[in-house]
Design a protein around this motif. Structure first.
Motif, mmCIF file in Angstrom:
data_model
loop_
_atom_site.group_PDB
_atom_site.id
_atom_site.type_symbol
_atom_site.label_atom_id
_atom_site.label_comp_id
_atom_site.label_asym_id
_atom_site.label_seq_id
_atom_site.Cartn_x
_atom_site.Cartn_y
_atom_site.Cartn_z
ATOM 1 N N ARG A 179 1.110 -1.147 -0.005
ATOM 2 C CA ARG A 179 0.036 -0.113 -0.446
ATOM 3 C C ARG A 179 1.139 1.041 -0.008
ATOM 4 O O ARG A 179 0.262 2.271 -0.425
ATOM 5 C CB ARG A 179 -0.833 -0.011 0.616
ATOM 6 C CG ARG A 179 -2.454 -1.395 1.158
ATOM 7 C CD ARG A 179 -2.491 -0.864 2.435
ATOM 8 N NE ARG A 179 -3.370 -2.593 2.702
ATOM 9 C CZ ARG A 179 -4.148 -3.175 3.566
ATOM 10 N NH1 ARG A 179 -3.767 -2.692 4.472
ATOM 11 N NH2 ARG A 179 -4.849 -3.907 2.940
ATOM 12 N N ILE A 180 1.974 1.265 0.869
ATOM 13 C CA ILE A 180 3.114 2.680 0.989
ATOM 14 C C ILE A 180 3.815 2.834 -0.583
ATOM 15 O O ILE A 180 3.647 3.435 -0.482
ATOM 16 C CB ILE A 180 3.974 2.110 1.795
ATOM 17 C CG1 ILE A 180 3.356 2.569 2.941
ATOM 18 C CG2 ILE A 180 5.559 3.071 1.786
ATOM 19 C CD1 ILE A 180 2.668 4.031 3.658
ATOM 20 N N VAL A 181 4.227 1.461 -1.317
ATOM 21 C CA VAL A 181 4.810 1.800 -2.278
ATOM 22 C C VAL A 181 4.052 2.183 -3.635
ATOM 23 O O VAL A 181 3.925 3.032 -4.144
ATOM 24 C CB VAL A 181 5.453 0.381 -2.713
ATOM 25 C CG1 VAL A 181 5.884 0.085 -3.879
ATOM 26 C CG2 VAL A 181 6.306 0.249 -2.060
ATOM 27 N N VAL A 182 2.623 1.483 -3.743
ATOM 28 C CA VAL A 182 1.972 1.626 -4.457
ATOM 29 C C VAL A 182 1.123 3.714 -4.660
ATOM 30 O O VAL A 182 1.563 4.202 -5.330
ATOM 31 C CB VAL A 182 0.192 1.042 -4.731
ATOM 32 C CG1 VAL A 182 -0.281 1.396 -5.869
ATOM 33 C CG2 VAL A 182 1.012 -0.546 -5.443
ATOM 34 N N GLY A 183 1.135 3.840 -3.459
ATOM 35 C CA GLY A 183 0.045 5.241 -3.020
ATOM 36 C C GLY A 183 1.488 6.293 -3.196
ATOM 37 O O GLY A 183 1.546 7.082 -3.545
ATOM 38 N N PHE A 184 2.351 6.208 -3.145
ATOM 39 C CA PHE A 184 3.244 6.951 -2.737
ATOM 40 C C PHE A 184 4.461 7.419 -4.367
ATOM 41 O O PHE A 184 4.475 8.070 -4.414
ATOM 42 C CB PHE A 184 4.800 6.063 -1.520
ATOM 43 C CG PHE A 184 6.097 7.034 -1.476
ATOM 44 C CD1 PHE A 184 5.833 8.522 -0.815
ATOM 45 C CD2 PHE A 184 7.518 6.403 -2.198
ATOM 46 C CE1 PHE A 184 6.935 9.412 -0.561
ATOM 47 C CE2 PHE A 184 8.043 7.913 -2.468
ATOM 48 C CZ PHE A 184 8.367 9.539 -1.092
ATOM 49 N N LEU A 185 4.692 5.527 -4.593
ATOM 50 C CA LEU A 185 5.385 5.925 -5.832
ATOM 51 C C LEU A 185 4.071 7.195 -6.872
ATOM 52 O O LEU A 185 4.715 7.696 -7.862
ATOM 53 C CB LEU A 185 5.129 4.703 -6.435
ATOM 54 C CG LEU A 185 6.556 4.159 -6.117
ATOM 55 C CD1 LEU A 185 5.975 2.464 -6.787
ATOM 56 C CD2 LEU A 185 7.707 5.060 -6.157
ATOM 57 N N LEU A 186 2.242 6.721 -6.688
ATOM 58 C CA LEU A 186 1.590 7.432 -7.667
ATOM 59 C C LEU A 186 1.985 9.573 -7.278
ATOM 60 O O LEU A 186 1.395 9.704 -8.218
ATOM 61 C CB LEU A 186 0.121 7.167 -7.334
ATOM 62 C CG LEU A 186 -0.142 6.050 -7.797
ATOM 63 C CD1 LEU A 186 -1.602 5.279 -7.749
ATOM 64 C CD2 LEU A 186 0.072 6.135 -9.808
ATOM 65 N N ALA A 187 1.669 9.678 -5.918
ATOM 66 C CA ALA A 187 2.250 10.957 -4.863
ATOM 67 C C ALA A 187 3.225 11.340 -5.759
ATOM 68 O O ALA A 187 3.552 12.464 -6.223
ATOM 69 C CB ALA A 187 2.102 10.497 -3.299
ATOM 70 N N ALA A 188 4.747 10.873 -5.818
ATOM 71 C CA ALA A 188 5.892 11.289 -6.937
ATOM 72 C C ALA A 188 5.709 11.718 -8.220
ATOM 73 O O ALA A 188 5.968 12.642 -8.128
ATOM 74 C CB ALA A 188 7.213 10.624 -6.211
ATOM 75 N N VAL A 189 4.849 10.513 -8.438
ATOM 76 C CA VAL A 189 4.854 11.304 -10.142
ATOM 77 C C VAL A 189 3.858 11.910 -10.525
ATOM 78 O O VAL A 189 4.009 12.842 -11.336
ATOM 79 C CB VAL A 189 4.183 9.670 -10.889
ATOM 80 C CG1 VAL A 189 4.632 9.830 -12.321
ATOM 81 C CG2 VAL A 189 5.952 8.584 -10.726
#
Length: 296
Positions: free
Chosen positions: A66-76
C-alpha cells in the motif's frame, strides 16, 4: 559517519530502553502510569514469537504494498502537478485553488470519501496513502521550480533548445533537492495515514493487527506493531534519502569538519559544468598573458 557517532546513537537507544525497562519493572505510578506497560523483555519475547508466524509477514507485505503504490503515484503526479503550477499560469489558476483548499484537510479525514468513491477497502487505503504524500510533493516541487534562476533556461533557449530540453536539463535537475525534501516529508506522512486507515477500515496490515491486539488487551502485541511501524518508516525514509543523495550527487558536498571545527564545501572536477571549465580556462589564459615580461 564515524564510529563515535554510531556508538553515541546506539547508547542513546540503549539508555531509552533501559529507562523503559526500569520504569515498567518497578511499576512506577507517579504522574505517568507505567504499571500496565509491558516491559522490554515482554515486548521482545512477543516480537520473537510473531516473527515465526505467517500472519505477521502477511500484514507487513500488505502495508508495504500500500505504501509503495500510493507513494509512487504521489511522487509522479505530485512532481508533474507542482511543475505545471509553477510554470503555467493556466495550470496555476486551474489547479492552484484546488490544491490550497484540499491541502489543509488531513488525509485520514478522507476515509469516508474513499469508502464512498472506491469499490474496495484496499483501493481506499491506497487512496489515503496517495493523498497524504501528494500535497507535500506538490508544494515542495512548486517552490523548488519557482526558485530556479531564469538564466539557465535562457541559456538553453539561446542554444536552440526547446521546452522539453528546458524541462529535463534545467527544471527537473535544478529542482531535485527541493523535490526530495517533499518526498522525505511525504513518506513519513504516508506511514501515519496508512496505519490509521488500516485501523479504521483495513482487513490486513500492521495497523489493522495493532488495533486488533489493542481490542483484546494484548499490550505486548501493540508494542510489537508500534516497533514494526517505526522500523518500516525508518527504512523507507532512509531509502528515499539515499536515492536523493544519488540523484543529486552532482551537487557540492561539505567536507568533514577538521580540528578547527570549520567545514568548507568540496568541489570536485566532475561537479564543474562545461561553462565553469571554460571560464576557468579563459581566466588562466588572461593571467598567464598578463604575467609575460615585455619584449625589449
Amino acid at each position: 559517519m564515524s564510529v563515535g557517532r554510531w556508538l553515541l546513537r546506539a547508547a542513546s537507544l540503549a539508555a531509552a530502553l533501559g529507562l523503559w525497562q526500569l520504569l515498567t519493572s518497578l511499576d512506577v505510578n507517579l504522574w505517568l502510569r507505567f504499571e500496565q506497560f509491558p516491559t522490554v523483555g515482554e515486548v521482545a519475547s512477543a516480537f520473537a514469537d510473531r516473527l515465526g508466524t505467517g500472519p505477521y509477514w502477511q500484514d507487513l507485505g500488505h502495508s508495504l504494498r500500500r505504501i509503495v503504490v500510493g507513494f509512487l503515484l504521489a511522487a509522479v503526479l505530485g512532481v508533474a502537478a507542482g511543475t505545471a503550477i509553477a510554470r503555467s499560469q493556466w495550470a496555476a489558476d486551474l489547479l492552484g485553488p484546488l490544491v490550497e483548499v484540499v491541502r489543509p484537510v488531513p488525509a485520514i479525514a478522507l476515509v469516508p470519501v474513499a469508502i464512498l468513491l472506491l469499490p474496495t477497502n484496499e483501493q481506499g487505503i491506497v487512496f489515503i496513502t496517495f493523498t497524504a504524500a501528494f500535497f507535500p510533493v506538490v508544494v515542495s516541487t512548486r517552490h523548488a521550480v519557482r526558485a530556479l534562476t531564469p538564466v539557465w533556461e535562457e541559456a538553453v533557449l539561446t542554444m536552440g533548445g526547446g521546452r522539453l530540453r528546458v524541462l529535463f536539463s534545467v527544471l527537473l535537475p535544478g529542482a531535485l533537492p527541493g523535490i526530495f525534501g517533499g518526498l522525505s516529508v511525504g513518506i513519513g506522512v504516508s506511514w501515519i495515514c496508512v496505519i490509521s486507515a488500516e485501523m479504521i477500515s483495513g482487513e490486513y496490515g500492521v495497523g489493522y493487527r495493532t488495533w486488533q491486539d489493542y481490542t483484546i488487551v494484548d499490550y505486548p502485541g501493540v508494542f510489537v506493531g508500534m516497533t514494526t511501524i517505526g522500523a518500516l518508516g525508518w527504512l523507507t525514509a532512509t531509502a528515499v534519502e539515499l536515492l536523493g543523495r544519488r540523484a543529486t550527487s552532482w551537487l557540492p558536498r561539505p567536507a568533514a569538519r577538521g580540528a578547527s571545527g570549520a567545514s568548507r564545501p568540496v568541489f570536485r572536477t566532475a561537479d564543474r559544468t562545461p561553462a565553469d571549465t571554460g571560464a576557468a580556462a579563459r581566466t588562466a589564459v588572461r593571467t598567464d598573458v598578463s604575467r609575460k615580461e615585455p619584449v625589449p
